[in-house]
Design an enzyme around this catalytic site. Structure first.
Site, PDB file in Angstrom:
ATOM      1  N   CYS A 142       3.845   2.657  -8.545  1.00  0.00           N
ATOM      2  CA  CYS A 142       5.415   2.364  -7.448  1.00  0.00           C
ATOM      3  C   CYS A 142       6.169   3.200  -7.922  1.00  0.00           C
ATOM      4  CB  CYS A 142       5.862   0.819  -7.617  1.00  0.00           C
ATOM      5  SG  CYS A 142       7.035   0.093  -6.597  1.00  0.00           S
ATOM      6  N   HIS A 235       1.620  -2.496  -5.101  1.00  0.00           N
ATOM      7  CA  HIS A 235       1.751  -3.140  -6.043  1.00  0.00           C
ATOM      8  C   HIS A 235       0.846  -3.723  -5.441  1.00  0.00           C
ATOM      9  CE1 HIS A 235       5.226  -2.432  -9.086  1.00  0.00           C
ATOM     10  NE2 HIS A 235       5.538  -2.510  -7.549  1.00  0.00           N
ATOM     11  N   GLU A 237      -1.780  -5.098  -7.949  1.00  0.00           N
ATOM     12  CA  GLU A 237      -1.966  -5.233  -9.285  1.00  0.00           C
ATOM     13  C   GLU A 237      -1.052  -6.981  -8.837  1.00  0.00           C
ATOM     14  OE1 GLU A 237       1.846  -4.017 -10.289  1.00  0.00           O
ATOM     15  OE2 GLU A 237       0.111  -3.147  -9.482  1.00  0.00           O
TER      16      GLU A 237
END
Length: 302
Positions: A142, A235, A237
């Site tokens: 990001c 993102h 994750e």
């Protein structure tokens, strides 16, 4: 194979409950193998949540991985306890004489600031410059991805008219790179940012390759042609509920934001979101660790 983390790290208990194979340092020292050394430069405000998200991904590979957490020396986090940082984190000065097989630079909630106005930008530049010679491959997430594109390639971010938040459908634009091996031609990925980068500028740069893109959310996955730098503008994750937490946090602060797109079932914020990107998250991290780190790093850095 396990990830090797400090014995008392709070994430350890949750990782074990999820059946992620973790190993404390005492046990790891008795194994006669060459583990991978990964440093995580964690810039996210809620450190422990990000630790857990990244550790469960790094622990889902057949490789033993030693983890070092790093935080800024020139900026004091307002959300993380000093005890936690002092116990589990190092500063750049404490690790800069070492070599690392891989590094992860996370996002940070500062993307609306020009890079030069970020409190720790000088430190950030020093770390990214250091990574050229001291890290085999760095994964940027990001804001970290935007910072890398700006510092290494002169590609600046630009503001969006409104926050880009939601789970967007992305399309592979390059299907032969090892980093996206096993990916579907189309895949979901969470995005949460106020800025974006120019696809045209990246395509004009002879050192970069775009691997995935979204018509709505823009460029998602970029790599340098020497595999030294990987930039993920979203993102992957994130947990299933992370975007909801960010949305409610913004509303509670009185910030006018739209509901994350394609995220809540039936667009009902009271509904429990589903994680529709987990498989590709694990693929990305395992491919990066295997092809860009493990198979590229020297056995003996010296």
């Amino acid at each position: 194979m396990p990830i090797n983390i400090p014995k008392q790290l709070p994430a350890t208990k949750l990782l074990k409950e999820e059946k992620i194979f973790v190993m404390d340092q005492e046990r790891a020292y008795t194994q006669d193998i060459r583990p991978l050394n990964i440093v995580i430069f964690n810039l996210m405000p809620e450190k422990e949540k990000t630790e857990l998200q990244l550790l469960r991904l790094l622990g889902n590979t057949p490789l033993q991985v030693n983890i070092t957490f790093m935080n800024t020396a020139t900026y004091e986090s307002k959300n993380a306890s000093k005890t936690h940082l002092n116990t589990f984190y190092s500063t750049f000065d404490e690790i800069k004489e070492k070599k690392y097989d891989g590094m992860i630079i996370t996002g940070a909630p500062i993307e609306q600031l020009p890079f030069e106005e970020v409190d720790y930008w000088r430190e950030m530049k020093e770390i990214m410059e250091w990574s050229k010679l001291n890290v085999t491959s760095t994964l940027h997430i990001c804001w970290g991805a935007q910072a890398a594109l700006y510092y290494h390639y002169g590609i600046d971010k630009f503001p969006l008219t409104q926050k880009c938040s939601g789970v967007f459908r992305h399309i592979l634009t390059n299907q032969v790179e090892d980093l996206v091996r096993g990916f579907n031609d189309k895949f979901n990925a969470p995005v949460s940012r106020y800025t974006s980068v120019s696809r045209e500028e990246i395509e004009r740069n002879e050192h970069l390759t775009i691997l995935a893109n979204s018509e709505e959310a823009g460029v998602f996955l970029v790599k340098s042609n020497d595999n030294k730098f990987v930039m993920v503008t979203g993102h992957l994750e994130y947990d299933a509920h992370t975007l909801a937490e960010e949305y409610n946090r913004d509303l509670n602060k009185g910030i006018e934001v739209e509901m994350p797109k394609y995220y809540f079932p039936n667009n009902d914020p009271s509904s429990q979101p589903l994680n529709t990107w987990k498989a590709h998250t694990h693929l990305l991290f395992s491919n990066w660790l295997n092809y860009y780190v493990y198979q590229a790093t020297p056995y003996d850095w010296e």
